[in-house]
Design a protein around this motif. Structure first.
Motif, short mmCIF file in Angstrom:
data_model
loop_
_atom_site.label_atom_id
_atom_site.label_comp_id
_atom_site.label_asym_id
_atom_site.label_seq_id
_atom_site.Cartn_x
_atom_site.Cartn_y
_atom_site.Cartn_z
N LEU A 88 53.41 60.93 10.52
CA LEU A 88 53.50 62.11 9.68
C LEU A 88 52.20 62.46 8.97
N VAL A 89 51.59 61.48 8.31
CA VAL A 89 50.39 61.79 7.53
C VAL A 89 49.20 62.13 8.43
N PRO A 90 48.87 61.31 9.46
CA PRO A 90 47.77 61.74 10.34
C PRO A 90 48.08 63.04 11.06
N GLY A 91 49.35 63.27 11.41
CA GLY A 91 49.70 64.54 12.04
C GLY A 91 49.46 65.70 11.11
N GLY A 92 49.79 65.53 9.82
CA GLY A 92 49.53 66.58 8.85
C GLY A 92 48.05 66.87 8.70
N SER A 93 47.23 65.83 8.68
CA SER A 93 45.78 66.02 8.56
C SER A 93 45.21 66.74 9.77
N LEU A 141 43.34 70.52 10.03
CA LEU A 141 42.02 70.72 10.61
C LEU A 141 42.04 71.65 11.82
N HIS A 142 43.02 71.49 12.70
CA HIS A 142 43.00 72.21 13.99
C HIS A 142 44.07 73.29 14.10
N GLY A 143 44.91 73.46 13.11
CA GLY A 143 46.01 74.41 13.22
C GLY A 143 47.28 73.72 13.67
N ARG A 144 48.42 74.30 13.31
CA ARG A 144 49.68 73.58 13.49
C ARG A 144 50.42 73.95 14.78
N LYS A 145 50.25 75.14 15.28
CA LYS A 145 51.08 75.58 16.40
C LYS A 145 50.85 74.74 17.65
N ARG A 146 49.58 74.51 18.00
CA ARG A 146 49.29 73.74 19.22
C ARG A 146 49.83 72.32 19.11
N LEU A 147 49.65 71.70 17.94
CA LEU A 147 50.14 70.33 17.77
C LEU A 147 51.67 70.30 17.79
N PHE A 148 52.31 71.30 17.22
CA PHE A 148 53.78 71.38 17.26
C PHE A 148 54.25 71.42 18.72
N ILE A 149 53.65 72.30 19.52
CA ILE A 149 54.07 72.45 20.91
C ILE A 149 53.78 71.17 21.70
N ALA A 150 52.60 70.58 21.48
CA ALA A 150 52.26 69.35 22.20
C ALA A 150 53.21 68.22 21.82
N GLY A 151 53.50 68.09 20.53
CA GLY A 151 54.40 67.03 20.09
C GLY A 151 55.80 67.20 20.65
N LEU A 202 54.85 63.84 14.69
CA LEU A 202 53.81 64.86 14.82
C LEU A 202 54.42 66.26 14.66
N VAL A 203 55.57 66.48 15.27
CA VAL A 203 56.23 67.79 15.17
C VAL A 203 56.63 68.07 13.73
N ASN A 204 57.27 67.11 13.08
CA ASN A 204 57.79 67.35 11.74
C ASN A 204 56.68 67.47 10.70
N SER A 205 55.55 66.84 10.93
CA SER A 205 54.42 67.04 10.01
C SER A 205 53.92 68.49 10.09
N GLN A 206 53.97 69.07 11.29
CA GLN A 206 53.60 70.48 11.42
C GLN A 206 54.66 71.38 10.78
N ALA A 226 59.07 78.16 19.50
CA ALA A 226 57.78 77.87 18.86
C ALA A 226 56.66 78.69 19.48
N VAL A 227 56.66 78.80 20.81
CA VAL A 227 55.62 79.58 21.48
C VAL A 227 55.68 81.04 21.05
N ARG A 228 56.87 81.56 20.86
CA ARG A 228 57.03 82.98 20.55
C ARG A 228 56.91 83.30 19.06
N LEU A 229 57.37 82.40 18.18
CA LEU A 229 57.56 82.79 16.79
C LEU A 229 56.63 82.12 15.79
N LEU A 230 56.05 80.96 16.11
CA LEU A 230 55.19 80.32 15.12
C LEU A 230 53.90 81.12 14.94
N PRO A 231 53.36 81.15 13.73
CA PRO A 231 52.12 81.90 13.49
C PRO A 231 50.95 81.28 14.24
#
Length: 501
Positions: free
Chosen positions: A63-68, A72-82, A115-119, A186-191
């Protein structure tokens, strides 16, 4: 009515709620399939505990490294990858041929879920502000709680309908269609991804020390020490790592570097006490659910379908009480959490008494009643407590505060699942002095009641240490917003920033 001023923000919340439901359902649905999985894989008690508790452990540590990384890199890509890794690891676990494969896949799946829930937490912090932020976080917590309560009944239906050999595999696959739908949404609706942190360099040494401390704390509950000397060595190891971690955090602060745990969070007593309340409540709830399913099937010999019927009232009661919790908050404020915890203690103790004294024919019905009370207790405690905790997180550490809260809950779940299930398994399989499965379940229920009692004491202490602007006033303001009154709860800094309305 969902929080948010437009459809776009409400759709973002729906994606976040779907992610929370998917990842918690995946863990809870497996509980009822543990006996059949154990027999099918030929797994030992330690293997089962790693399969069940390892998911929560990996989840919490990510959770914590995922949040960091999201900062740094934005949340959408990490959400989808996770979510994609979560889906693939779930398929690998469901098709695994041995305990080692399933354990490894569950660890990977737990890390991906973290990783998903930290995003999710970061996205809610980014998109919602003021009162809407608290309500959105509360809905996220309730969604996960209801999904966790629905897990055992759904798992029971799958095991009963498909047989013990294949049923547990389909339990692990149940989250797959949910994950696919969440991915599409997530692909369609996340900012679009954007960097939100000025300095998000990860405290790698702090993370290693925190992981080491958690593992050192958890391993003795999975592989029971042979004697008191070994237990003392494990305890000494935990203490040493905790001290080194604390010193390391202080040195980073003095050196002007960002520590793993933000110093403003460590100085907020209401935040720390509220996080401890969440840890005890969450760990007790998941452990009690696991022990109940094992007891009903292995101890009483009930089918998976009947076990599901006993568990179902908890999910229904939690959904209803969560919807009604704000009405009670309006009357008694943050003491709603105390009421929920007290009701949970009563339900756990009632289950222990029923296990010891009730005849076999009436016991499932009595346990279903205790599950009804337990679910109602969870609905009253979970969402109001999380909202109250994050109210006391300093504004400059709101994002990491949510991540640490969730991480603490997952670590507590890993430890409690290992510890309470070990208490039950060792007591039920011991000599006649152990009293058999009924006495073992009663003992495990008393342990869960003790955890809730600790949470209740901490909750009362948190109330005494609350900030001058009482939590009740804030809750009443939330209620006012729900009925249409306008209230601007943004900080002065937020009001001055362009684009925040």
């Amino acid at each position: 009515m969902l929080p948010g001023e437009d459809r776009a923000t409400r759709r973002v919340l729906l994606v976040c709620m779907a992610a929370g439901a998917t990842t918690l359902l995946d863990q809870a649905v497996l509980n009822i399939a543990v006996p059949s999985m154990r027999h099918s894989l030929g797994a030992g008690a330690a293997d089962v505990q790693w399969i069940v508790a390892g998911y929560s452990l990996a989840f919490g540590l990510a959770l914590v490294p995922g949040g960091s990384l999201g900062d740094l890199h934005g949340r959408k890509r990490l959400f989808i990858a996770g979510m994609a890794v979560f889906l693939l690891a779930g398929v690998a676990a469901a098709t695994g041929s041995g305990p080692g494969t399933v354990i490894g896949a569950r660890l990977v799946q737990g890390a991906a879920a973290g990783l998903v829930n930290s995003q999710v937490i970061g996205t809610i912090q980014d998109v919602f502000h003021g009162l809407d932020r608290g309500r959105a976080l509360g809905l996220y917590a309730v969604t996960g709680g209801v999904a966790a309560a629905l897990g055992p009944p759904l798992g029971g239906v799958l095991v009963a309908g498909l047989g013990s050999a294949a049923g547990w595999r389909y339990c692990l696959l149940l989250s797959a269609p949910c994950a696919v739908v969440t991915l599409i949404l997530a692909v369609r609706l996340l900012p679009p991804p954007r960097r939100t942190a000025r300095d998000s360099r990860l405290d790698l040494l702090g993370l290693v020390l925190a992981c080491g401390c958690t593992l050192t704390l958890m391993v003795p509950f999975i592989s029971t020490p042979d004697n008191g000397g070994q237990a003392l060595l494990w305890a000494a190891g935990v203490s040493a790592l905790a001290c080194v971690f604390a010193v390391h955090q202080r040195l980073r602060i003095r050196g002007g570097r960002v520590p793993l745990v933000h110093p403003a969070l460590a100085s907020s007593k209401p935040y720390l006490l509220g996080t401890a309340v969440a840890m005890a409540q969450f760990g007790s709830s998941l452990a009690a659910s696991l022990v109940l399913t094992v007891f009903l099937q292995d101890g009483l010999g009930l089918s998976a379908l009947l076990t599901a019927a006993v568990s179902l009232p908890s999910a229904i009661a939690m959904g209803v009480s969560s919807a009604l919790a704000w009405r009670l908050v309006r009357r008694i404020g943050p003491r709603t959490v105390n009421v929920g915890l007290a009701l949970g203690i009563g339900a756990a103790l009632a289950g222990a008494v029923a296990a010891l004294l009730a005849p076999s024919t009436a016991l499932p019905i009595l346990l279903a009643v205790t599950q009804l009370l337990s679910g109602a207790a969870g609905g009253l405690a979970v969402s109001p407590n999380q909202t109250q905790v994050l109210q006391h997180a300093p504004a400059e550490a709101a994002g990491v505060g949510g991540g640490i809260l969730q991480m603490a809950q997952r670590i507590a779940a890993a430890v409690c699942l290992s510890a309470v299930s070990a208490v039950y398994l060792h007591s039920s399989s011991g000599s006649s002095a152990g009293g058999g499965p009924r006495a073992a379940y009663a003992l495990a229920s008393c342990v869960c009641a003790g955890l809730l009692a600790v949470a209740l004491v901490l909750s009362r202490l948190r109330g005494a240490a609350a900030a001058p602007r009482s939590a009740r006033s804030a809750f009443l303001t939330v209620r006012s917003a729900r009925v249409g009154r306008h209230h601007d709860d943004r900080t002065p800094q937020e009001r001055q920033e362009p684009g925040r309305t």
